[in-house]
Enzyme design. Structure first.
Site, mmCIF file in Angstrom:
data_model
loop_
_atom_site.group_PDB
_atom_site.id
_atom_site.type_symbol
_atom_site.label_atom_id
_atom_site.label_comp_id
_atom_site.label_asym_id
_atom_site.label_seq_id
_atom_site.Cartn_x
_atom_site.Cartn_y
_atom_site.Cartn_z
ATOM 1 N N PRO A 1 1.301 3.940 -4.534
ATOM 2 C CA PRO A 1 -0.119 4.113 -4.818
ATOM 3 C C PRO A 1 -1.005 2.994 -4.291
ATOM 4 O O PRO A 1 -0.641 1.820 -4.338
ATOM 5 C CB PRO A 1 -0.184 4.183 -6.349
ATOM 6 C CG PRO A 1 1.097 3.617 -6.822
ATOM 7 C CD PRO A 1 2.113 3.911 -5.757
ATOM 8 N N ASN A 2 -2.146 3.413 -3.788
ATOM 9 C CA ASN A 2 -3.226 2.540 -3.293
ATOM 10 C C ASN A 2 -2.919 1.867 -1.954
ATOM 11 O O ASN A 2 -3.781 1.194 -1.392
ATOM 12 C CB ASN A 2 -3.603 1.483 -4.350
ATOM 13 C CG ASN A 2 -4.076 2.125 -5.630
ATOM 14 O OD1 ASN A 2 -4.997 2.939 -5.601
ATOM 15 N ND2 ASN A 2 -3.445 1.807 -6.754
ATOM 16 N N ARG B 1 -8.666 -2.457 0.897
ATOM 17 C CA ARG B 1 -8.403 -2.857 -0.479
ATOM 18 C C ARG B 1 -8.150 -4.369 -0.580
ATOM 19 O O ARG B 1 -7.247 -4.899 0.081
ATOM 20 C CB ARG B 1 -7.139 -2.111 -0.904
ATOM 21 C CG ARG B 1 -6.573 -2.527 -2.211
ATOM 22 C CD ARG B 1 -5.157 -1.968 -2.381
ATOM 23 N NE ARG B 1 -4.679 -2.240 -3.711
ATOM 24 C CZ ARG B 1 -3.409 -2.203 -4.064
ATOM 25 N NH1 ARG B 1 -2.483 -1.873 -3.196
ATOM 26 N NH2 ARG B 1 -3.056 -2.491 -5.291
ATOM 27 N N TYR C 1 -4.303 -8.469 0.419
ATOM 28 C CA TYR C 1 -3.473 -7.567 1.223
ATOM 29 C C TYR C 1 -3.776 -7.591 2.721
ATOM 30 O O TYR C 1 -3.109 -6.897 3.498
ATOM 31 C CB TYR C 1 -3.592 -6.130 0.684
ATOM 32 C CG TYR C 1 -3.134 -6.005 -0.756
ATOM 33 C CD1 TYR C 1 -1.798 -6.209 -1.103
ATOM 34 C CD2 TYR C 1 -4.031 -5.720 -1.786
ATOM 35 C CE1 TYR C 1 -1.362 -6.114 -2.416
ATOM 36 C CE2 TYR C 1 -3.615 -5.617 -3.106
ATOM 37 C CZ TYR C 1 -2.282 -5.820 -3.412
ATOM 38 O OH TYR C 1 -1.862 -5.733 -4.716
ATOM 39 N N ASN D 1 7.781 0.101 -0.788
ATOM 40 C CA ASN D 1 6.776 -0.640 -1.536
ATOM 41 C C ASN D 1 6.216 0.336 -2.553
ATOM 42 O O ASN D 1 5.383 1.194 -2.229
ATOM 43 C CB ASN D 1 5.662 -1.164 -0.619
ATOM 44 C CG ASN D 1 4.686 -2.049 -1.378
ATOM 45 O OD1 ASN D 1 4.670 -2.063 -2.606
ATOM 46 N ND2 ASN D 1 3.856 -2.785 -0.655
ATOM 47 N N ALA E 1 2.140 -0.463 -7.752
ATOM 48 C CA ALA E 1 2.157 -0.764 -9.187
ATOM 49 C C ALA E 1 3.281 -0.052 -9.930
ATOM 50 O O ALA E 1 3.698 -0.495 -11.009
ATOM 51 C CB ALA E 1 0.803 -0.406 -9.800
ATOM 52 N N GLU F 1 13.338 -3.334 -1.541
ATOM 53 C CA GLU F 1 12.019 -3.408 -2.191
ATOM 54 C C GLU F 1 11.161 -4.416 -1.429
ATOM 55 O O GLU F 1 11.606 -5.537 -1.183
ATOM 56 C CB GLU F 1 12.213 -3.872 -3.642
ATOM 57 C CG GLU F 1 10.919 -4.147 -4.397
ATOM 58 C CD GLU F 1 11.156 -4.727 -5.796
ATOM 59 O OE1 GLU F 1 12.325 -4.720 -6.276
ATOM 60 O OE2 GLU F 1 10.185 -5.193 -6.407
ATOM 61 N N HIS G 1 7.100 -6.187 -0.980
ATOM 62 C CA HIS G 1 5.718 -6.385 -1.434
ATOM 63 C C HIS G 1 4.999 -7.227 -0.399
ATOM 64 O O HIS G 1 5.560 -8.181 0.146
ATOM 65 C CB HIS G 1 5.675 -7.085 -2.791
ATOM 66 C CG HIS G 1 6.377 -6.301 -3.838
ATOM 67 N ND1 HIS G 1 5.826 -5.180 -4.397
ATOM 68 C CD2 HIS G 1 7.608 -6.436 -4.384
ATOM 69 C CE1 HIS G 1 6.692 -4.659 -5.253
ATOM 70 N NE2 HIS G 1 7.791 -5.399 -5.263
ATOM 71 N N ARG H 1 1.307 -14.045 -8.988
ATOM 72 C CA ARG H 1 0.161 -13.285 -9.488
ATOM 73 C C ARG H 1 0.280 -13.087 -11.012
ATOM 74 O O ARG H 1 1.016 -13.819 -11.667
ATOM 75 C CB ARG H 1 0.055 -11.966 -8.722
ATOM 76 C CG ARG H 1 -0.147 -12.191 -7.214
ATOM 77 C CD ARG H 1 -0.281 -10.901 -6.445
ATOM 78 N NE ARG H 1 -1.473 -10.162 -6.859
ATOM 79 C CZ ARG H 1 -1.711 -8.886 -6.533
ATOM 80 N NH1 ARG H 1 -0.835 -8.226 -5.784
ATOM 81 N NH2 ARG H 1 -2.807 -8.286 -6.940
HETATM 82 C C1 DQA Z 1 2.193 -4.717 -4.171
HETATM 83 C C2 DQA Z 1 2.122 -5.586 -5.427
HETATM 84 C C3 DQA Z 1 1.903 -4.725 -6.654
HETATM 85 O O1 DQA Z 1 1.831 -5.533 -7.806
HETATM 86 C C4 DQA Z 1 0.611 -3.957 -6.526
HETATM 87 O O2 DQA Z 1 0.429 -3.111 -7.644
HETATM 88 C C5 DQA Z 1 0.496 -3.203 -5.263
HETATM 89 C C6 DQA Z 1 0.969 -3.829 -4.023
HETATM 90 C C7 DQA Z 1 2.292 -5.571 -2.888
HETATM 91 O O3 DQA Z 1 2.643 -5.013 -1.862
HETATM 92 O O4 DQA Z 1 2.012 -6.783 -2.915
HETATM 93 O O5 DQA Z 1 -0.053 -2.104 -5.211
HETATM 94 O O6 DQA Z 1 3.350 -3.904 -4.235
#
Ligand code: DQA
Length: 139
Positions: free
Chosen positions: A9-10, A17, A22, A72, A75, A96, A98, A105
């Protein structure tokens, strides 16, 4: 070699964003560069804002269709037992990733529901985290 990248998501909003966290680059242009760099690897890409769609994709990719999955989960990383169960259920190894260093964070981002069922974790290197995951699969 086939690699599937799954973004949660996102992450469709990368480049727009929170660029301070990011970065300024959208994922599609990064993906073009990645595919050019690893021209001998087929890199499939899937993004969804929906937990069930991510699980369906893990099931689809996870039984021999691809050699490795770079995930990735956004959240959902911090909340989704269902995605953790899907990773545990499939045969294909999952790394995994990020973009941000989740450990520097908010505390809620320090916990990952999925790390324990993944092959490894790469975090904090910006979009280069995805490339590092591909390097890990290549080796
Ligand atoms: C994320 C880190 C997560 O905490 C966050 O909710 C994201 C992006 C990252 O790529 O740093 O959506 O996965």
């Amino acid at each position: 070699m086939n690699i599937t990248i799954i973004n949660g998501p996102n992450l469709n909003l990368l480049g727009i964003r929170e660029p301070g966290i990011y970065g300024n680059e959208g994922f599609e242009s990064f993906l073009t560069r990645l595919r050019n760099k690893y021209s001998d690897i087929t890199i499939e890409y899937f993004q969804s804002n929906h937990e069930g769609d991510i699980i369906d994709k893990l099931h689809e990719a996870g039984f021999g269709k691809t050699d490795g999955i770079v995930l990735n989960a956004g959240a959902y990383t911090h909340t989704s037992l269902a995605i953790a169960d899907a990773i545990a259920a499939i045969n294909t190894p999952v790394i995994e990733v990020h973009i941000s260093n989740v450990h520097s964070r908010e505390e809620i981002r320090h916990r990952s529901m999925i790390s324990g069922v993944c092959r490894g974790v790469i975090a904090g290197f910006g979009l280069d985290s995805y490339r590092l995951a591909i390097e890990a699969f290549v080796k």
